[in-house]
Design a protein around this motif. Structure first.
Motif, mmCIF file in Angstrom:
data_model
loop_
_atom_site.group_PDB
_atom_site.id
_atom_site.type_symbol
_atom_site.label_atom_id
_atom_site.label_comp_id
_atom_site.label_asym_id
_atom_site.label_seq_id
_atom_site.Cartn_x
_atom_site.Cartn_y
_atom_site.Cartn_z
ATOM 1 N N VAL A 63 1.766 -112.074 28.510
ATOM 2 C CA VAL A 63 3.028 -112.892 28.629
ATOM 3 C C VAL A 63 4.268 -112.041 28.783
ATOM 4 C CG1 VAL A 63 4.377 -114.845 27.704
ATOM 5 C CG2 VAL A 63 1.978 -114.977 27.524
ATOM 6 N N ARG A 64 4.526 -111.073 28.030
ATOM 7 C CA ARG A 64 5.629 -110.434 28.129
ATOM 8 C C ARG A 64 5.642 -109.577 29.432
ATOM 9 N NH1 ARG A 64 6.700 -104.926 25.828
ATOM 10 N NH2 ARG A 64 4.981 -104.516 27.227
ATOM 11 N N ASN A 65 4.636 -108.987 29.723
ATOM 12 C CA ASN A 65 4.482 -108.384 30.978
ATOM 13 C C ASN A 65 4.880 -109.344 32.320
ATOM 14 O OD1 ASN A 65 3.868 -105.894 29.853
ATOM 15 N ND2 ASN A 65 1.792 -106.140 30.286
ATOM 16 N N SER A 66 4.498 -110.398 32.058
ATOM 17 C CA SER A 66 4.526 -111.601 33.250
ATOM 18 C C SER A 66 6.237 -111.841 33.174
ATOM 19 C CB SER A 66 3.802 -112.682 33.146
ATOM 20 O OG SER A 66 2.600 -112.576 33.049
ATOM 21 N N ILE A 67 6.812 -111.865 32.149
ATOM 22 C CA ILE A 67 8.339 -112.078 32.326
ATOM 23 C C ILE A 67 9.156 -110.779 32.528
ATOM 24 C CG2 ILE A 67 10.125 -112.534 30.724
ATOM 25 C CD1 ILE A 67 8.032 -114.133 29.074
ATOM 26 N N SER A 71 7.503 -107.910 40.086
ATOM 27 C CA SER A 71 6.589 -107.397 41.353
ATOM 28 C C SER A 71 5.017 -108.274 41.097
ATOM 29 C CB SER A 71 6.430 -106.225 41.511
ATOM 30 O OG SER A 71 5.331 -105.815 42.431
ATOM 31 N N ALA A 72 4.729 -108.872 41.725
ATOM 32 C CA ALA A 72 3.349 -109.650 41.304
ATOM 33 C C ALA A 72 2.159 -108.656 41.592
ATOM 34 C CB ALA A 72 2.881 -110.590 42.403
ATOM 35 N N GLY A 73 1.970 -107.701 42.407
ATOM 36 C CA GLY A 73 1.175 -106.688 42.350
ATOM 37 C C GLY A 73 1.244 -105.787 40.831
ATOM 38 N N VAL A 74 2.159 -105.335 40.734
ATOM 39 C CA VAL A 74 2.248 -104.721 39.458
ATOM 40 C C VAL A 74 2.097 -105.406 38.265
ATOM 41 C CG1 VAL A 74 3.846 -103.251 38.074
ATOM 42 C CG2 VAL A 74 4.196 -103.172 40.472
ATOM 43 N N GLN A 75 2.333 -106.779 38.258
ATOM 44 C CA GLN A 75 2.034 -107.601 37.038
ATOM 45 C C GLN A 75 0.356 -107.567 37.133
ATOM 46 O OE1 GLN A 75 3.332 -111.815 36.975
ATOM 47 N NE2 GLN A 75 5.464 -110.966 37.146
ATOM 48 N N ILE A 76 0.106 -108.023 38.039
ATOM 49 C CA ILE A 76 -1.514 -108.184 38.187
ATOM 50 C C ILE A 76 -2.292 -106.743 37.738
ATOM 51 C CG2 ILE A 76 -3.413 -108.170 39.618
ATOM 52 C CD1 ILE A 76 -1.818 -110.611 41.132
ATOM 53 N N ALA A 77 -1.597 -105.654 38.163
ATOM 54 C CA ALA A 77 -2.330 -104.307 37.706
ATOM 55 C C ALA A 77 -2.137 -104.097 36.289
ATOM 56 C CB ALA A 77 -1.693 -103.280 38.692
ATOM 57 N N ILE A 78 -0.860 -104.392 35.805
ATOM 58 C CA ILE A 78 -0.836 -104.086 34.446
ATOM 59 C C ILE A 78 -1.353 -105.160 33.571
ATOM 60 C CG2 ILE A 78 0.989 -104.376 32.490
ATOM 61 C CD1 ILE A 78 1.512 -101.630 34.159
ATOM 62 N N ASN A 79 -1.600 -106.194 33.897
ATOM 63 C CA ASN A 79 -2.401 -107.360 32.990
ATOM 64 C C ASN A 79 -3.887 -107.074 33.206
ATOM 65 O OD1 ASN A 79 -0.133 -108.642 31.809
ATOM 66 N ND2 ASN A 79 -0.202 -109.985 33.904
ATOM 67 N N VAL A 80 -4.483 -106.557 34.017
ATOM 68 C CA VAL A 80 -5.616 -106.010 34.163
ATOM 69 C C VAL A 80 -5.959 -105.101 33.313
ATOM 70 C CG1 VAL A 80 -7.510 -105.058 35.887
ATOM 71 C CG2 VAL A 80 -6.318 -107.203 36.634
ATOM 72 N N MET A 81 -5.064 -103.902 33.228
ATOM 73 C CA MET A 81 -5.024 -102.803 32.482
ATOM 74 C C MET A 81 -5.147 -103.370 30.929
ATOM 75 S SD MET A 81 -2.559 -99.809 31.956
ATOM 76 C CE MET A 81 -2.517 -99.367 33.681
ATOM 77 N N VAL A 82 -4.439 -104.498 30.677
ATOM 78 C CA VAL A 82 -4.529 -104.981 29.184
ATOM 79 C C VAL A 82 -5.854 -105.631 28.848
ATOM 80 C CG1 VAL A 82 -3.527 -106.888 28.047
ATOM 81 C CG2 VAL A 82 -1.813 -105.597 29.486
ATOM 82 N N LEU A 83 -6.630 -106.128 29.892
ATOM 83 C CA LEU A 83 -7.764 -106.699 29.614
ATOM 84 C C LEU A 83 -8.850 -105.630 29.431
ATOM 85 C CD1 LEU A 83 -7.763 -109.892 32.275
ATOM 86 C CD2 LEU A 83 -7.426 -109.887 29.653
ATOM 87 N N LEU A 84 -8.629 -104.694 30.357
ATOM 88 C CA LEU A 84 -9.461 -103.453 30.185
ATOM 89 C C LEU A 84 -9.550 -102.732 29.046
ATOM 90 C CD1 LEU A 84 -9.707 -102.353 34.034
ATOM 91 C CD2 LEU A 84 -11.422 -103.597 32.694
ATOM 92 N N ALA A 85 -8.383 -102.543 28.606
ATOM 93 C CA ALA A 85 -7.860 -101.987 27.153
ATOM 94 C C ALA A 85 -8.679 -102.727 26.083
ATOM 95 C CB ALA A 85 -6.561 -101.717 27.158
#
Length: 135
Positions: A63-67, A71-85
């Protein structure tokens, strides 16, 4: 200690952001987001893996990263990184507790399930596609 120092220095930079270029501020926010992901993953590993109460922190990170990241592409990359972590921390915890063989068997089973689903989807799409005939 390094995590605290990094966040304090990032906070000082963001406090004086009127003097800094926008691209640099975006880079600082991105670096802090990535460091937060790895820190929370390490804390999840220490506090019990998949059973850790820090699971909710991962949701808050998304949620914090989305706020804060525009950039949508960077948001998706970071949030996928959160899930993978989170997944990685849980799997490492399982490997430590149950031994590596149990985790490897679980990962192979999950991959085979998804491979079967992909094969089924490909077979279904191949049946629905008909070659065109030109007269």
């Amino acid at each position: 200690l390094i995590y605290v120092l990094l966040n304090v220095s990032a906070g000082i930079m963001l406090a004086g952001m009127r003097q800094l270029p926008l691209r640099f501020i975006q880079l600082v926010v991105l670096v802090v987001a990535v460091v937060d992901v790895f820190f929370v993953a390490a804390m999840t590993l220490v506090t019990g893996g998949f059973d850790s109460p820090l699971y909710w922190i991962f949701i808050l990170l998304i949620v914090r990263n989305s706020i804060v990241i525009q950039s949508a592409g960077v948001q998706i990359a970071i949030n996928v990184m959160v899930l993978l972590a989170y997944l990685g921390a849980g799997l490492v915890d399982m490997a430590i507790q149950d031994g590596a063989d149990g985790v490897c068997d679980w990962v192979i089973e999950v991959i085979s399930i998804y491979q079967h689903r992909i094969d089924t989807a490909n077979a279904a799409s191949a049946l629905t596609l008909r070659p065109r005939t030109f007269e």
